[in-house]
Design a protein around this motif. Structure first.
Motif, PDB file in Angstrom:
ATOM      1  N   THR A  28     -30.945 -54.138  27.577  1.00 55.55           N
ATOM      2  CA  THR A  28     -32.246 -53.470  27.502  1.00 55.55           C
ATOM      3  C   THR A  28     -32.206 -52.141  28.250  1.00 55.55           C
ATOM      4  O   THR A  28     -32.754 -51.138  27.794  1.00 55.55           O
ATOM      5  CB  THR A  28     -33.355 -54.375  28.076  1.00 55.55           C
ATOM      6  N   ALA A  29     -31.541 -52.126  29.392  1.00 54.26           N
ATOM      7  CA  ALA A  29     -31.426 -50.896  30.176  1.00 54.26           C
ATOM      8  C   ALA A  29     -30.347 -49.968  29.626  1.00 54.26           C
ATOM      9  O   ALA A  29     -30.502 -48.742  29.655  1.00 54.26           O
ATOM     10  CB  ALA A  29     -31.117 -51.234  31.633  1.00 54.26           C
ATOM     11  N   ALA A  30     -29.252 -50.510  29.115  1.00 54.71           N
ATOM     12  CA  ALA A  30     -28.106 -49.703  28.709  1.00 54.71           C
ATOM     13  C   ALA A  30     -28.273 -49.047  27.341  1.00 54.71           C
ATOM     14  O   ALA A  30     -27.777 -47.931  27.136  1.00 54.71           O
ATOM     15  CB  ALA A  30     -26.839 -50.553  28.711  1.00 54.71           C
ATOM     16  N   ILE A  31     -28.923 -49.695  26.426  1.00 56.12           N
ATOM     17  CA  ILE A  31     -28.996 -49.171  25.054  1.00 56.12           C
ATOM     18  C   ILE A  31     -29.629 -47.785  24.987  1.00 56.12           C
ATOM     19  O   ILE A  31     -29.076 -46.897  24.324  1.00 56.12           O
ATOM     20  CB  ILE A  31     -29.662 -50.182  24.103  1.00 56.12           C
ATOM     21  N   PRO A  32     -30.748 -47.520  25.674  1.00 52.27           N
ATOM     22  CA  PRO A  32     -31.281 -46.148  25.609  1.00 52.27           C
ATOM     23  C   PRO A  32     -30.305 -45.104  26.156  1.00 52.27           C
ATOM     24  O   PRO A  32     -30.224 -43.987  25.629  1.00 52.27           O
ATOM     25  CB  PRO A  32     -32.555 -46.214  26.468  1.00 52.27           C
ATOM     26  N   VAL A  33     -29.562 -45.446  27.186  1.00 55.69           N
ATOM     27  CA  VAL A  33     -28.570 -44.525  27.752  1.00 55.69           C
ATOM     28  C   VAL A  33     -27.469 -44.272  26.732  1.00 55.69           C
ATOM     29  O   VAL A  33     -27.078 -43.122  26.483  1.00 55.69           O
ATOM     30  CB  VAL A  33     -27.980 -45.089  29.063  1.00 55.69           C
ATOM     31  N   LEU A  34     -26.959 -45.332  26.122  1.00 53.48           N
ATOM     32  CA  LEU A  34     -25.898 -45.181  25.129  1.00 53.48           C
ATOM     33  C   LEU A  34     -26.376 -44.396  23.909  1.00 53.48           C
ATOM     34  O   LEU A  34     -25.639 -43.564  23.366  1.00 53.48           O
ATOM     35  CB  LEU A  34     -25.361 -46.554  24.714  1.00 53.48           C
ATOM     36  N   GLU A  35     -27.623 -44.628  23.488  1.00 57.50           N
ATOM     37  CA  GLU A  35     -28.164 -43.877  22.352  1.00 57.50           C
ATOM     38  C   GLU A  35     -28.252 -42.390  22.678  1.00 57.50           C
ATOM     39  O   GLU A  35     -27.940 -41.544  21.843  1.00 57.50           O
ATOM     40  CB  GLU A  35     -29.531 -44.418  21.953  1.00 57.50           C
ATOM     41  N   ARG A  36     -28.657 -42.050  23.900  1.00 55.93           N
ATOM     42  CA  ARG A  36     -28.742 -40.652  24.305  1.00 55.93           C
ATOM     43  C   ARG A  36     -27.350 -40.007  24.298  1.00 55.93           C
ATOM     44  O   ARG A  36     -27.155 -38.904  23.784  1.00 55.93           O
ATOM     45  CB  ARG A  36     -29.391 -40.536  25.690  1.00 55.93           C
ATOM     46  N   ILE A  37     -26.368 -40.713  24.856  1.00 55.96           N
ATOM     47  CA  ILE A  37     -24.995 -40.195  24.867  1.00 55.96           C
ATOM     48  C   ILE A  37     -24.485 -40.007  23.439  1.00 55.96           C
ATOM     49  O   ILE A  37     -23.831 -39.003  23.129  1.00 55.96           O
ATOM     50  CB  ILE A  37     -24.060 -41.132  25.665  1.00 55.96           C
ATOM     51  N   MET A  38     -24.793 -40.946  22.563  1.00 53.12           N
ATOM     52  CA  MET A  38     -24.371 -40.838  21.169  1.00 53.12           C
ATOM     53  C   MET A  38     -24.965 -39.599  20.514  1.00 53.12           C
ATOM     54  O   MET A  38     -24.268 -38.865  19.816  1.00 53.12           O
ATOM     55  CB  MET A  38     -24.778 -42.088  20.383  1.00 53.12           C
ATOM     56  N   ARG A  39     -26.268 -39.371  20.727  1.00 52.25           N
ATOM     57  CA  ARG A  39     -26.898 -38.178  20.137  1.00 52.25           C
ATOM     58  C   ARG A  39     -26.233 -36.902  20.655  1.00 52.25           C
ATOM     59  O   ARG A  39     -25.951 -35.984  19.889  1.00 52.25           O
ATOM     60  CB  ARG A  39     -28.400 -38.160  20.449  1.00 52.25           C
ATOM     61  N   GLU A  40     -26.006 -36.849  21.980  1.00 50.77           N
ATOM     62  CA  GLU A  40     -25.389 -35.665  22.580  1.00 50.77           C
ATOM     63  C   GLU A  40     -23.970 -35.427  22.059  1.00 50.77           C
ATOM     64  O   GLU A  40     -23.549 -34.286  21.908  1.00 50.77           O
ATOM     65  CB  GLU A  40     -25.375 -35.801  24.103  1.00 50.77           C
ATOM     66  N   ALA A  41     -23.241 -36.514  21.792  1.00 45.61           N
ATOM     67  CA  ALA A  41     -21.856 -36.392  21.326  1.00 45.61           C
ATOM     68  C   ALA A  41     -21.742 -36.315  19.810  1.00 45.61           C
ATOM     69  O   ALA A  41     -20.662 -36.079  19.278  1.00 45.61           O
ATOM     70  CB  ALA A  41     -21.035 -37.587  21.837  1.00 45.61           C
ATOM     71  N   GLY A  42     -22.852 -36.522  19.108  1.00 41.06           N
ATOM     72  CA  GLY A  42     -22.812 -36.542  17.651  1.00 41.06           C
ATOM     73  C   GLY A  42     -22.108 -37.774  17.117  1.00 41.06           C
ATOM     74  O   GLY A  42     -21.527 -37.755  16.034  1.00 41.06           O
ATOM     75  N   ALA A  43     -22.162 -38.864  17.866  1.00 41.99           N
ATOM     76  CA  ALA A  43     -21.474 -40.096  17.478  1.00 41.99           C
ATOM     77  C   ALA A  43     -22.340 -40.951  16.554  1.00 41.99           C
ATOM     78  O   ALA A  43     -23.567 -40.929  16.638  1.00 41.99           O
ATOM     79  CB  ALA A  43     -21.115 -40.905  18.727  1.00 41.99           C
TER      80      ALA A  43
END
Length: 82
Positions: A28-43
């Protein structure tokens, strides 16, 4: 002997439930962080390393993800407020 077995089985179920609860809280805590990193990296996806046959480490976000998730979780009790 059966009472000891029942106690152990009960404790095992209790531990499994606690692990599942902790896993859910972490995600629950990690998914928003990972989604943000994905958007920034274009993943498009995040893969768990053990499920990858071969890869180029040029796009490994592991260290970034760990640092950002640690910042969100702080001491691990509850996600930190923004």
């Amino acid at each position: 002997m059966q009472s000891i077995r029942r106690e152990r089985e009960s404790k095992s179920r209790e531990i499994a439930a606690q692990l599942e609860n902790n896993r859910d809280r972490f995600l629950t805590a990690a998914i928003p962080v990972l989604e943000r990193i994905m958007r920034e990296a274009g993943a498009a996806v995040v893969l768990e390393q053990r499920s990858v046959f071969i890869s180029a480490n040029a796009i490994d976000i592991t260290d970034t993800a760990i640092k950002q998730i640690d910042a969100v979780l702080k001491d691990g009790t509850e996600p930190a407020a923004d």
